[in-house]
Design an enzyme around this catalytic site. Sequence first.
Site, PDB file in Angstrom:
ATOM      1  N   GLU A   1       0.735  -1.163   0.037  1.00 14.06           N
ATOM      2  CA  GLU A   1       0.017   0.001  -0.052  1.00 14.06           C
ATOM      3  C   GLU A   1       1.014   1.363   0.009  1.00 14.06           C
ATOM      4  OE1 GLU A   1      -3.827   1.963   2.718  1.00 14.06           O
ATOM      5  OE2 GLU A   1      -2.244   0.608   3.737  1.00 14.06           O
TER       6      GLU A   1
ATOM      7  N   CYS B   1      -5.509  -2.743   2.854  1.00 12.27           N
ATOM      8  CA  CYS B   1      -5.176  -2.394   4.415  1.00 12.27           C
ATOM      9  C   CYS B   1      -6.510  -2.575   5.310  1.00 12.27           C
ATOM     10  CB  CYS B   1      -4.588  -1.142   4.387  1.00 12.27           C
ATOM     11  SG  CYS B   1      -3.814  -0.727   6.044  1.00 12.27           S
TER      12      CYS B   1
ATOM     13  N   LYS C   1     -10.150   1.566  -2.155  1.00 16.51           N
ATOM     14  CA  LYS C   1     -10.278   1.234  -0.519  1.00 16.51           C
ATOM     15  C   LYS C   1     -11.618   1.662  -0.097  1.00 16.51           C
ATOM     16  CE  LYS C   1      -7.448   1.546   3.714  1.00 16.51           C
ATOM     17  NZ  LYS C   1      -6.446   2.235   4.071  1.00 16.51           N
TER      18      LYS C   1
END
Length: 538
Positions: free
Chosen positions: A298, A412, A371
């Site tokens: 990331e 994440c 995300k």
Amino acid sequence: MTNKFIPSFKVSLLGTNQPFYNLITHYLYVSNTLNQLKQIHTLLLKSPTKPNHRYHILVQLLKRLLQLPGDNLRYAHYLFDQIPKCRNQFLWTSLIHSHVLHDHFGQSITLYAKMHWVGVSPSGFTFSSVLNACARVPALFEGKQVHARVVQYGFLGNKIVQTALLHMYAKCGLVLDARDIFDRMDDKDLVAWTAMVCGYSKMGLMGEARWLFDNMEQRNAVSWTTMVAGYANNALWNTRNLTMADAPNPFQLPNITKFKIALCQLSVTSDKNQNLDRASRSIRFSVEQGAKLLVLPEMWNCPYSSDYFAKYAEDFDNRDASPTLSMLSEAACCHGITIIGGSLPEWDHGRLYNTCCIFGPDGKLKAKHRKIHLFDIDIPGEISFKESDTFTAGDQPTIVDTEVGRIGIGICHDIRFPELAALYRKRGVDIICYPGAFNMSTGELLWELVQRARAVDNQLFVATCSPARNSTGSYTTWGHSTLVGPSGEIIVTSGHEETTVIAEIDYSNIQLQRKSLPLDDQKREDIYKFIDVHELNP
């Protein structure tokens, strides 16, 4: 014919003699309406008939009733209840089958259970009828019980029963069990092929469905409709900002089931060109080690800081102004490798996104994932960070079909939400890749825990890739890029320094784990149920 089907008889003819039995049998033979059968039944009730004659007349009456068009099941049950301790296999099976024909699936399953309880042996037609009912409910628990009795009574080799079992498992979403039945069949007809295609389509496994469809010797309207509906009902890729030419090929099956994956844990600096060069060298090294799938971290082209995100962001629609995307595309094409491009800050219509791009071996952008769950944290004395102050959240899951399997993507904090992983599992994903940058607090506490949880809960592979630890910035990452297997075992993990770890993935371990511990079969959807929103609003 008049409404009075049976003429009046003298009482002497209504005794227990043989002529009366023959007469009733004759009227049963020529009757063709419900009203006529009711007249015969009324006459039978009024006559002092011998018990064995009465039994046989009721049996013939019920058989004739079930041959009539229309839903006469209420009256059929009324007749059936007048037959004491009925052990006539044909009657039980006919009644079960009639319930299925009239969409009374629950009643047919209940009737089959009663048949088993009174000790009447089922036929192959009995099994096929009740299995069709289990498929339509769906009633997986009852279907598995029927399967066990199919084996017990030696009907597993019966083609009609095999097809019904296949159809039941496919409708209930257990494609591995359905495929096991399918592979055992010596003579696969069009119905069996179509049922198997339907099962794969239901689970979103359109690559497998298409392979079967292409290998069918003949097709009909049902098989064609099944394929079309499968593509219409399954969101197989994120199409935002992609043309159809760029979209992943949903027909593609994994070309290999055993391959090497590379997790490139990169050191990140404030120099974008230097970051690109590090990534390029790591990709070359991975290819030399035989990797077919590569995952980057990331935010690897800029430091993980709100001060840098907007400055380093790229407009993915403008390749000339997007050096990071250009490098990834060229590397994937040059080395013939699938690249999960970590995540990058993306500008799109004035908004900033944390985005992962996936490139195929031809260098084309196959999909991108924004995300979904933004990371906001405030631990007094340790860390305070609000990703939502900078980024806009994505609103779609991302699944991409590649030559190394079906891949689900998260970034994440997405890994903290088991619902997303469960959705990927339901749609047939083989591995979930999470580029991530957990910090020192959450990393030590949760990083390994959540990876293993997502893998073992869904019985698939989970790969994570973090930037290397850099203690000089405002945000210190935990590192420890990891590959976890479908039983929750750690296959490989790194430390916190810059490195590239290589490991082998064997998809046969997924099937082995799911056969050893069939969690899908053990779920209690009568108590709780996972709902795919896309299925509600396709």
